[in-house]
Write a protein that holds these residues in place. Structure first.
Motif, PDB file in Angstrom:
ATOM      1  N   MET A   1      49.890 107.810 141.024  1.00  0.00           N
ATOM      2  CA  MET A   1      49.620 109.129 141.495  1.00  0.00           C
ATOM      3  C   MET A   1      48.500 109.051 142.537  1.00  0.00           C
ATOM      4  SD  MET A   1      48.226 112.381 139.299  1.00  0.00           S
ATOM      5  CE  MET A   1      49.663 112.360 138.288  1.00  0.00           C
ATOM      6  N   PHE A   2      48.672 109.767 143.611  1.00  0.00           N
ATOM      7  CA  PHE A   2      47.649 109.813 144.643  1.00  0.00           C
ATOM      8  C   PHE A   2      46.731 110.995 144.382  1.00  0.00           C
ATOM      9  CE2 PHE A   2      51.026 107.372 146.569  1.00  0.00           C
ATOM     10  CZ  PHE A   2      50.334 106.352 147.204  1.00  0.00           C
ATOM     11  N   LYS A   3      45.431 110.773 144.554  1.00  0.00           N
ATOM     12  CA  LYS A   3      44.434 111.810 144.304  1.00  0.00           C
ATOM     13  C   LYS A   3      43.403 111.825 145.419  1.00  0.00           C
ATOM     14  CE  LYS A   3      44.507 111.165 139.281  1.00  0.00           C
ATOM     15  NZ  LYS A   3      43.685 110.815 138.113  1.00  0.00           N
ATOM     16  N   LEU A   4      42.819 112.997 145.640  1.00  0.00           N
ATOM     17  CA  LEU A   4      41.644 113.104 146.497  1.00  0.00           C
ATOM     18  C   LEU A   4      40.436 113.182 145.579  1.00  0.00           C
ATOM     19  CD1 LEU A   4      42.651 115.654 149.268  1.00  0.00           C
ATOM     20  CD2 LEU A   4      42.282 113.212 149.511  1.00  0.00           C
ATOM     21  N   ILE A   5      39.500 112.267 145.739  1.00  0.00           N
ATOM     22  CA  ILE A   5      38.329 112.212 144.878  1.00  0.00           C
ATOM     23  C   ILE A   5      37.071 112.244 145.728  1.00  0.00           C
ATOM     24  CG2 ILE A   5      37.095 110.821 143.163  1.00  0.00           C
ATOM     25  CD1 ILE A   5      39.746 109.849 142.158  1.00  0.00           C
ATOM     26  N   GLU A   6      36.083 113.006 145.243  1.00  0.00           N
ATOM     27  CA  GLU A   6      34.809 113.099 145.956  1.00  0.00           C
ATOM     28  C   GLU A   6      33.827 112.098 145.351  1.00  0.00           C
ATOM     29  OE1 GLU A   6      32.924 116.905 147.554  1.00  0.00           O
ATOM     30  OE2 GLU A   6      31.807 116.519 145.710  1.00  0.00           O
ATOM     31  N   PHE A   7      33.140 111.353 146.203  1.00  0.00           N
ATOM     32  CA  PHE A   7      32.151 110.363 145.798  1.00  0.00           C
ATOM     33  C   PHE A   7      30.803 110.722 146.415  1.00  0.00           C
ATOM     34  CE2 PHE A   7      36.163 108.078 145.729  1.00  0.00           C
ATOM     35  CZ  PHE A   7      36.065 107.265 144.612  1.00  0.00           C
ATOM     36  N   GLU A   8      29.742 110.174 145.825  1.00  0.00           N
ATOM     37  CA  GLU A   8      28.405 110.253 146.406  1.00  0.00           C
ATOM     38  C   GLU A   8      27.831 108.853 146.424  1.00  0.00           C
ATOM     39  OE1 GLU A   8      25.655 113.073 144.800  1.00  0.00           O
ATOM     40  OE2 GLU A   8      27.182 114.637 144.682  1.00  0.00           O
ATOM     41  N   ASP A   9      27.068 108.558 147.475  1.00  0.00           N
ATOM     42  CA  ASP A   9      26.460 107.238 147.596  1.00  0.00           C
ATOM     43  C   ASP A   9      25.271 107.344 148.541  1.00  0.00           C
ATOM     44  OD1 ASP A   9      25.977 104.536 147.329  1.00  0.00           O
ATOM     45  OD2 ASP A   9      27.845 103.889 148.268  1.00  0.00           O
ATOM     46  N   VAL A  10      24.436 106.329 148.524  1.00  0.00           N
ATOM     47  CA  VAL A  10      23.368 106.190 149.511  1.00  0.00           C
ATOM     48  C   VAL A  10      23.831 105.105 150.468  1.00  0.00           C
ATOM     49  CG1 VAL A  10      20.978 105.546 149.921  1.00  0.00           C
ATOM     50  CG2 VAL A  10      21.573 106.917 147.909  1.00  0.00           C
ATOM     51  N   VAL A  11      23.861 105.429 151.754  1.00  0.00           N
ATOM     52  CA  VAL A  11      24.415 104.517 152.755  1.00  0.00           C
ATOM     53  C   VAL A  11      23.295 103.930 153.611  1.00  0.00           C
ATOM     54  CG1 VAL A  11      26.011 104.333 154.696  1.00  0.00           C
ATOM     55  CG2 VAL A  11      26.543 105.854 152.790  1.00  0.00           C
ATOM     56  N   ARG A  12      23.349 102.626 153.786  1.00  0.00           N
ATOM     57  CA  ARG A  12      22.381 101.924 154.640  1.00  0.00           C
ATOM     58  C   ARG A  12      22.932 101.884 156.054  1.00  0.00           C
ATOM     59  NH1 ARG A  12      21.648  96.867 156.848  1.00  0.00           N
ATOM     60  NH2 ARG A  12      19.467  96.166 156.951  1.00  0.00           N
ATOM     61  N   ILE A  13      22.178 102.480 156.990  1.00  0.00           N
ATOM     62  CA  ILE A  13      22.567 102.478 158.406  1.00  0.00           C
ATOM     63  C   ILE A  13      21.697 101.438 159.114  1.00  0.00           C
ATOM     64  CG2 ILE A  13      22.852 103.847 160.512  1.00  0.00           C
ATOM     65  CD1 ILE A  13      24.474 104.980 158.199  1.00  0.00           C
ATOM     66  N   PRO A  14      22.284 100.326 159.565  1.00  0.00           N
ATOM     67  CA  PRO A  14      21.486  99.288 160.224  1.00  0.00           C
ATOM     68  C   PRO A  14      21.030  99.739 161.624  1.00  0.00           C
ATOM     69  CG  PRO A  14      23.804  98.717 160.301  1.00  0.00           C
ATOM     70  CD  PRO A  14      23.694  99.969 159.484  1.00  0.00           C
ATOM     71  N   PRO A  15      19.954  99.180 162.121  1.00  0.00           N
ATOM     72  CA  PRO A  15      19.445  99.560 163.454  1.00  0.00           C
ATOM     73  C   PRO A  15      20.494  99.411 164.564  1.00  0.00           C
ATOM     74  CG  PRO A  15      17.826  98.204 162.322  1.00  0.00           C
ATOM     75  CD  PRO A  15      19.069  98.219 161.468  1.00  0.00           C
ATOM     76  N   SER A  16      21.417  98.474 164.411  1.00  0.00           N
ATOM     77  CA  SER A  16      22.443  98.258 165.440  1.00  0.00           C
ATOM     78  C   SER A  16      23.365  99.469 165.595  1.00  0.00           C
ATOM     79  CB  SER A  16      23.267  97.013 165.121  1.00  0.00           C
ATOM     80  OG  SER A  16      23.938  97.186 163.881  1.00  0.00           O
ATOM     81  N   MET A  17      23.351 100.396 164.620  1.00  0.00           N
ATOM     82  CA  MET A  17      24.219 101.575 164.679  1.00  0.00           C
ATOM     83  C   MET A  17      23.437 102.861 164.981  1.00  0.00           C
ATOM     84  SD  MET A  17      26.880 100.779 161.594  1.00  0.00           S
ATOM     85  CE  MET A  17      28.286 101.640 162.275  1.00  0.00           C
TER      86      MET A  17
END
Length: 192
Positions: free
Chosen positions: A1-17
């Motif tokens: 079964m396909f589902k849409l699921i909401e997640f939460e996370d802390v994302v590391r953005i490197p200086p190159s981005m």
């Protein structure tokens, strides 16, 4: 079964981005980190669809990156026990069939193909029923029921066991033949 699921996370953005818009950089990192991942009791993450990221981030001493809280939606394939699925036979071997179910493959042992005994024909790369003479080969579309789901020890693998030994399961052409037989019997019974 396909589902849409909401997640939460802390994302590391490197200086190159840092030259990219925050949402774009976050989405790129989330796709790289999550897509294709198998999560125990949840399934396989197919795609990260969108993201809401906090403008307010923080930095960690000794690391030039910024860290931001993010909330995102992902499309997930979650196999459910007893679910009926359709797929295409991708491999025919002596021990059974592998069936492509979208993002994953399921396994059908040769004893679970039909109520008939099926044997493997190596020269023609197919399975042949001894009584029914029904044939199944690579590329055939089948309908099966999920009978087992197991995750590897560290969640790196997802195994799905299937059966076609139930009414109206099997190769789609077989199902059509069986339905014609049932409908023909109903018509004969109605005229009596």
């Amino acid at each position: 079964m396909f589902k849409l699921i909401e997640f939460e996370d802390v994302v590391r953005i490197p200086p190159s981005m840092f030259d990219k818009p925050l949402e774009e950089a976050t989405l790129e990192i989330l796709k790289e980190n999550y897509e294709g991942q198998i999560i125990r009791d949840l399934g396989i993450i197919i795609s990260v669809l969108d993201v809401e990221v906090s403008d307010l981030g923080y930095i960690v001493y000794g690391d030039g990156a910024s860290y931001h809280r993010a909330r995102f939606n992902a499309l997930v394939f979650t196999p459910e026990l007893h679910e009926v699925v359709e797929g295409e036979v991708s491999i025919v071997e002596e021990f059974g069939l592998l069936v492509r179910l979208g993002p994953v493959e399921g396994f059908i042992h040769k004893s679970q193909i039909h109520d008939d005994f099926f044997s493997y024909n190596r020269e023609q790369n197919l399975m042949l029923g001894s009584k029914t003479h029904r044939i199944i080969r690579k590329g055939d579309r089948v309908r099966a029921r999920i009978v087992s789901i197991s995750y590897g020890t560290k969640g790196h693998m997802l195994r799905i066991g299937l059966t076609m030994r139930q009414p109206f399961l099997g190769k789609l052409e077989w199902i059509e033949e069986d339905l014609k037989g049932v409908r023909g019997g109903e018509e004969e019974g109605a005229s009596v």
